[in-house]
Design a protein around this motif. Structure first.
Motif, mmCIF file in Angstrom:
data_model
loop_
_atom_site.group_PDB
_atom_site.id
_atom_site.type_symbol
_atom_site.label_atom_id
_atom_site.label_comp_id
_atom_site.label_asym_id
_atom_site.label_seq_id
_atom_site.Cartn_x
_atom_site.Cartn_y
_atom_site.Cartn_z
ATOM 1 N N ALA A 59 -3.348 -7.249 1.725
ATOM 2 C CA ALA A 59 -4.374 -7.746 0.801
ATOM 3 C C ALA A 59 -4.452 -6.916 -0.476
ATOM 4 C CB ALA A 59 -5.738 -7.767 1.493
ATOM 5 N N SER A 60 -3.809 -5.746 -0.487
ATOM 6 C CA SER A 60 -3.749 -4.915 -1.693
ATOM 7 C C SER A 60 -2.630 -5.438 -2.584
ATOM 8 C CB SER A 60 -3.471 -3.460 -1.317
ATOM 9 O OG SER A 60 -4.434 -2.973 -0.400
ATOM 10 N N HIS A 61 -2.890 -5.555 -3.865
ATOM 11 C CA HIS A 61 -1.863 -6.052 -4.776
ATOM 12 C C HIS A 61 -0.728 -5.044 -4.938
ATOM 13 C CE1 HIS A 61 -5.400 -8.538 -5.698
ATOM 14 N NE2 HIS A 61 -4.508 -9.472 -5.963
ATOM 15 N N VAL A 62 -1.065 -3.755 -4.883
ATOM 16 C CA VAL A 62 -0.062 -2.692 -4.869
ATOM 17 C C VAL A 62 -0.580 -1.575 -3.973
ATOM 18 C CG1 VAL A 62 1.092 -0.878 -6.211
ATOM 19 C CG2 VAL A 62 0.905 -3.169 -7.160
ATOM 20 N N VAL A 63 0.309 -1.017 -3.154
ATOM 21 C CA VAL A 63 0.014 0.173 -2.352
ATOM 22 C C VAL A 63 0.894 1.291 -2.897
ATOM 23 C CG1 VAL A 63 0.187 1.235 -0.068
ATOM 24 C CG2 VAL A 63 -0.599 -1.136 -0.282
ATOM 25 N N THR A 64 0.294 2.421 -3.288
ATOM 26 C CA THR A 64 1.097 3.550 -3.765
ATOM 27 C C THR A 64 1.004 4.695 -2.773
ATOM 28 O OG1 THR A 64 -0.578 4.738 -5.064
ATOM 29 C CG2 THR A 64 0.526 2.870 -6.129
ATOM 30 N N VAL A 65 2.132 5.391 -2.608
ATOM 31 C CA VAL A 65 2.220 6.513 -1.672
ATOM 32 C C VAL A 65 2.888 7.681 -2.384
ATOM 33 C CG1 VAL A 65 2.239 5.065 0.393
ATOM 34 C CG2 VAL A 65 4.407 5.625 -0.743
ATOM 35 N N LEU A 66 2.841 8.857 -1.745
ATOM 36 C CA LEU A 66 3.261 10.084 -2.408
ATOM 37 C C LEU A 66 4.698 10.497 -2.123
ATOM 38 C CD1 LEU A 66 0.054 12.247 -1.801
ATOM 39 C CD2 LEU A 66 0.673 10.983 -3.865
ATOM 40 N N SER A 67 5.318 9.927 -1.088
ATOM 41 C CA SER A 67 6.645 10.388 -0.695
ATOM 42 C C SER A 67 7.574 9.215 -0.422
ATOM 43 C CB SER A 67 6.559 11.268 0.556
ATOM 44 O OG SER A 67 6.240 10.487 1.697
ATOM 45 N N SER A 68 8.871 9.483 -0.530
ATOM 46 C CA SER A 68 9.858 8.462 -0.214
ATOM 47 C C SER A 68 9.819 8.104 1.264
ATOM 48 C CB SER A 68 11.255 8.935 -0.620
ATOM 49 O OG SER A 68 11.564 10.170 0.006
ATOM 50 N N GLY A 69 9.477 9.089 2.115
ATOM 51 C CA GLY A 69 9.331 8.808 3.533
ATOM 52 C C GLY A 69 8.205 7.830 3.810
#
Length: 386
Positions: free
Chosen positions: A158-168
């Protein structure tokens, strides 16, 4: 009467506010969720960086306070806040009419249920949602129940974009559900006072200046570091360690320092901030940080590298994305004081290698982890999402 009114302090303040409001007209509104901006928190630091960045020239940035950091409240007040905050958010969104809601969260159960409610409110009111995760946990690890995992999956979708901190973390989210719109956006720091200050060249043969900056909890590796220093002292190596921070295990750390006979070598400074922290980084040779905590991307790693203070740490979460072993610092296994001692000894005995790592770390931060880079990255995301 009119001219004197224009020059009075009250009306000058009103004119400044009016000028600011006029300047915001026509800008896309973005609400940044996070703790109190006065709280000592990585998320608070992140929100403040965004609000003070070039994004403020393009967007109308607003802050909506969530969480208990920076609040003085009892159990009943916390329960009331949890119950009524969705309504408060709805009123806030109706009044401010933002286009985008930027949720700053972590992959833990308490935050999940709160932010699920916030996402529902935001979507019902027609807002677009950017969901930023600040922890290193994989979505697969949050719930063992298939039903709850399904709810988590719907939350992410439901999130238009999810951002994360690592490639893993990117890989783990895509493995959880390939439809999740996940993107890598690492943390950044304000490098002023660190990158732009020339380091003093260390004196050859002088005791190595070690530093630990962070919350004093067992999982940050401080106890393993103290055990390593005991080994090095017994070998006759000179050093000093300054510990900056506070936390629930501080009393136990003091007991360990006394028991290991390190009272002459180890100093606890308490929390340090701003220019004082910058001077601490610049006046240290090596950051001893063998963390096995559920990290996202520790600001202390970015700050130490920007200052040319070489990290000794564990390859957890986003840290391997930032530094290469033997190039920008040294990796050690978790729970291994002997490995920490060997890493410190290596840098103490090879000051030329230490200087090379110091310079390489500063270059790495300058090229990839500045506020300008962070603002540009989120600017791209906001433009697409809006």
């Amino acid at each position: 009467m009119v001219s004197s009114c224009i020059n009075c302090e009250h009306c000058i303040g009103e004119k400044c506010q009016l000028d600011w409001e006029i300047g915001q007209m026509g800008k896309v509104g973005i609400v940044l969720f996070g703790p109190s901006l006065d709280a000592v928190s990585g998320v608070s630091s992140h929100v403040k960086l965004l609000m003070a960045s070039s994004l403020a020239d393009r967007y109308k940035l607003m802050h909506f306070q969530v969480g208990r950091e920076g609040r003085a409240e009892n159990k009943w007040q916390r329960m009331a806040r949890f119950a009524f905050s969705p309504l408060q958010l709805a009123v806030f969104l109706v009044r401010k009419k933002p286009r985008i809601v930027h949720i700053n969260t972590s992959m833990d159960r308490k935050a999940f249920w709160r932010d699920l409610t916030y996402l529902i409110v935001a979507r019902l009111l027609g807002c677009r949602v950017v969901n930023q995760f600040h922890s290193g946990s994989a979505p697969q690890s949050l719930f063992s129940s298939p039903l709850l995992s399904s709810i988590l999956k719907r939350f992410l979708l439901a999130s238009h974009v999810v951002t994360v901190l690592s490639s893993g973390a990117v890989r783990s989210h895509r493995a959880f559900d390939s439809r999740i719109a996940v993107e890598l956006v690492p943390n950044a720091i304000d490098t002023k006072g660190l990158l732009d200050v020339e380091r003093e060249r260390p004196v050859g043969g002088a005791p190595l200046r070690l530093v630990f900056v962070g919350r004093i909890i067992r999982s940050k590796g401080l106890f393993e570091s103290l055990a390593a220093l005991k080994l090095l002292k017994d070998q006759g190596l000179g050093f000093e360690l300054r510990v900056a921070g506070s936390g629930p295990d501080e009393a136990e750390v003091l007991e360990s320092i006394a028991r290991l006979g390190l009272t002459s070598e180890v100093t606890l400074l308490g929390p340090v901030f701003g220019a004082e922290k910058d001077r601490l980084w610049l006046g240290s040779d090596v950051q001893v940080f063998p963390t096995y905590h559920n990290e996202g991307l520790p600001y202390s790693i970015l700050e130490s590298m920007a200052a040319g203070c070489v990290p000794i740490t564990c390859p957890v979460a986003a840290i391997p994305d930032v530094m290469r072993d033997g190039v920008h610092g040294l990796f050690v296994p978790a729970h291994d004081p002997a490995a920490v001692a060997a890493a410190i000894r290596r840098l103490a005995d090879n000051r030329a290698e230490l200087l090379c790592m110091s310079a390489a770390g500063r270059q790495r931060i300058a090229e990839n982890y500045t506020v300008d880079r962070l603002a540009a990255r989120f600017g791209e995301i906001y433009e697409r999402v809006a």
